[in-house]
Design a protein around this motif. Structure first.
Motif, short mmCIF file in Angstrom:
data_model
loop_
_atom_site.label_atom_id
_atom_site.label_comp_id
_atom_site.label_asym_id
_atom_site.label_seq_id
_atom_site.Cartn_x
_atom_site.Cartn_y
_atom_site.Cartn_z
N PRO A 24 -10.44 -6.63 6.42
CA PRO A 24 -10.37 -5.33 5.73
C PRO A 24 -8.96 -4.76 5.86
CG PRO A 24 -12.59 -5.23 6.83
CD PRO A 24 -11.65 -6.29 7.04
N VAL A 25 -8.13 -4.07 4.72
CA VAL A 25 -6.92 -3.70 4.85
C VAL A 25 -6.95 -2.18 4.92
CG1 VAL A 25 -4.80 -3.98 3.55
CG2 VAL A 25 -6.36 -5.92 3.20
N GLY A 26 -6.13 -1.79 6.00
CA GLY A 26 -5.63 -0.25 5.74
C GLY A 26 -4.55 0.12 5.55
N SER A 27 -4.49 1.40 5.45
CA SER A 27 -3.12 2.06 4.95
C SER A 27 -2.03 1.78 5.70
CB SER A 27 -3.28 3.48 5.00
OG SER A 27 -3.63 4.02 5.89
N LYS A 28 -2.16 1.71 7.15
CA LYS A 28 -0.91 1.54 7.88
C LYS A 28 -0.38 0.21 7.51
CE LYS A 28 0.34 1.45 12.65
NZ LYS A 28 0.03 1.48 14.19
N LEU A 29 -0.97 -0.95 7.42
CA LEU A 29 -0.51 -2.33 7.06
C LEU A 29 0.05 -2.19 5.69
CD1 LEU A 29 -0.64 -5.36 7.49
CD2 LEU A 29 -2.84 -5.59 6.40
N ILE A 30 -0.32 -1.50 4.64
CA ILE A 30 0.23 -1.61 3.47
C ILE A 30 1.60 -0.94 3.50
CG2 ILE A 30 0.03 -0.92 1.16
CD1 ILE A 30 -1.90 -3.23 1.87
N ALA A 31 1.57 0.35 4.20
CA ALA A 31 2.90 0.76 4.64
C ALA A 31 3.83 0.31 5.24
CB ALA A 31 2.73 2.26 5.25
#
Length: 365
Positions: A24-31
């Motif tokens: 699962p992908v979190g917003s922190k990783l995308i940022a």
């Protein structure tokens, strides 16, 4: 509901990250991945809206998101970039396909193994069906109520059937029946064995007991079986290395389905679509066994208006762009080989670099 360009970029980033990690992908990783120039809070809010819109899902209590089938569909239709193969990949494909036109079934098996090796997913190849015909009938009298029907196909294969009758016939009738079939039922395709042709044959040999229909039914069944494309599964073990199929029951269910040639022949793409690539994501698959999987299929032209397919089956977390590029290239190569008026000596037609206009002029001098 329209989706903004910013949401599309975030959805693309989430899908790309999930394809790479299976987590699962979190917003922190995308940022942190860069390229969006958005804060973690902004990305988190946009991901929440994408979830509400049905493009993302939140598994269990995890803070991360995963793509939904609806999200994958938008990605395939609009967002993914069309990948170009590396020189190493094109050379590997060209080398594997630079065959001297061996038997088609071996070619299909080799191509399936190549596609599976390149994508790391199970691959399906379906040889284009051939319109078979029967070149000879032999009807062998055994006794009053029994005879053997033997047919030779145009490919030199021979099929036979022991036929028991609920009534008696003489040897002469069986001989007349054979003569009529060798006159009127050879070198024709299955769709040409019509009720009118059967009626003519019955009148020609004086058949009032339905013997012509019995032999014609055997011929039809033989031709239908011979004319079906052969489905070949390669690299099934690749499925077991994927996180989505670590559950033995789930893996067994899908592998059992894929191991049945009848199921592979029933794939939608086997029925003939116009587009060169078809993608079926999760619930879009009709078969229950494929509901948690995706199928990507490319079509190739085998000449004489015949088409075959090559595809892969894997998780919905699939590198659709990369898989589509590899299958498209392989299918193009197969089309150029199989549809060529004369078998090419090599694979010269599939060059990565096309000639310029000046080079074309020079080549004609």
């Amino acid at each position: 509901m329209d989706i903004s360009d910013r949401k599309k970029k975030i959805l693309t980033a989430v899908i790309d990250a999930y394809i790479a990690t299976a987590e699962p992908v979190g917003s922190k990783l995308i940022a942190q991945s860069g390229g969006l120039d958005l804060s973690s809070a902004t990305i988190r809010n946009e991901m929440a809206e994408l979830t509400a819109m049905g493009y993302l899902e939140q598994p269990h209590t995890s803070a991360g998101r995963v793509p939904s089938p609806q999200g994958y569909r938008l990605y395939v239709n609009e967002l993914m970039e069309r990948q170009r193969l590396s020189m190493e990949e094109t050379e590997r494909i060209n080398s594997a396909m630079n065959l001297k036109m061996q038997q088609l079934d071996k070619l299909m098996s080799d191509i399936g193994r190549l596609a599976s090796s390149l994508t790391q997913y199970p691959a399906v190849t379906l040889a284009a069906p051939v319109a078979a015909t029967i070149t000879r009938y032999d009807l062998i009298y055994v006794e009053a109520d029994t005879f053997i029907a033997v047919v030779m196909l145009d490919g030199k294969d021979v099929e036979n059937k022991l036929i028991h009758l609920p009534f008696s016939v003489d040897r002469g009738m069986i001989q007349r029946l054979a003569a009529v079939f060798n006159t009127d039922f050879t070198h024709i395709t299955v769709d040409q064995i019509t009720p009118e042709r059967i009626d003519r044959a019955e009148r020609a040999c004086g058949d009032t007991m339905g013997l012509v229909s019995v032999v014609a039914a055997f011929a039809i069944d033989t031709l239908q079986n011979a004319s079906r494309g052969e489905a070949i599964l390669s690299g099934a073990s690749n499925l077991l290395a994927l996180p989505e199929f670590r559950d033995p029951d789930k893996a067994h269910q899908l592998l059992s389905y894929l191991s049945d040639s009848e199921h592979l022949l029933g794939l939608p793409a086997a029925e003939g679509e116009d587009s060169d690539i078809q993608v079926l994501i999760g619930p879009e698959n009709v078969a229950e066994e494929l509901k948690d999987s995706s199928v990507v299929i490319a079509r190739y032209n085998a000449g004489d208006n015949m088409r075959g397919i090559i595809g892969v089956v894997g998780p919905t977390r699939m590198d659709y762009s990369g898989v589509a590029a590899k299958l498209r290239y392989i299918a193009t190569g197969l089309s150029r080989i199989l549809a060529a008026p004369e078998p090419p000596r090599g694979f010269e037609k599939l060059q990565v670099k096309e000639m310029t206009e000046d080079e074309r002029k020079d080549s004609t001098k």
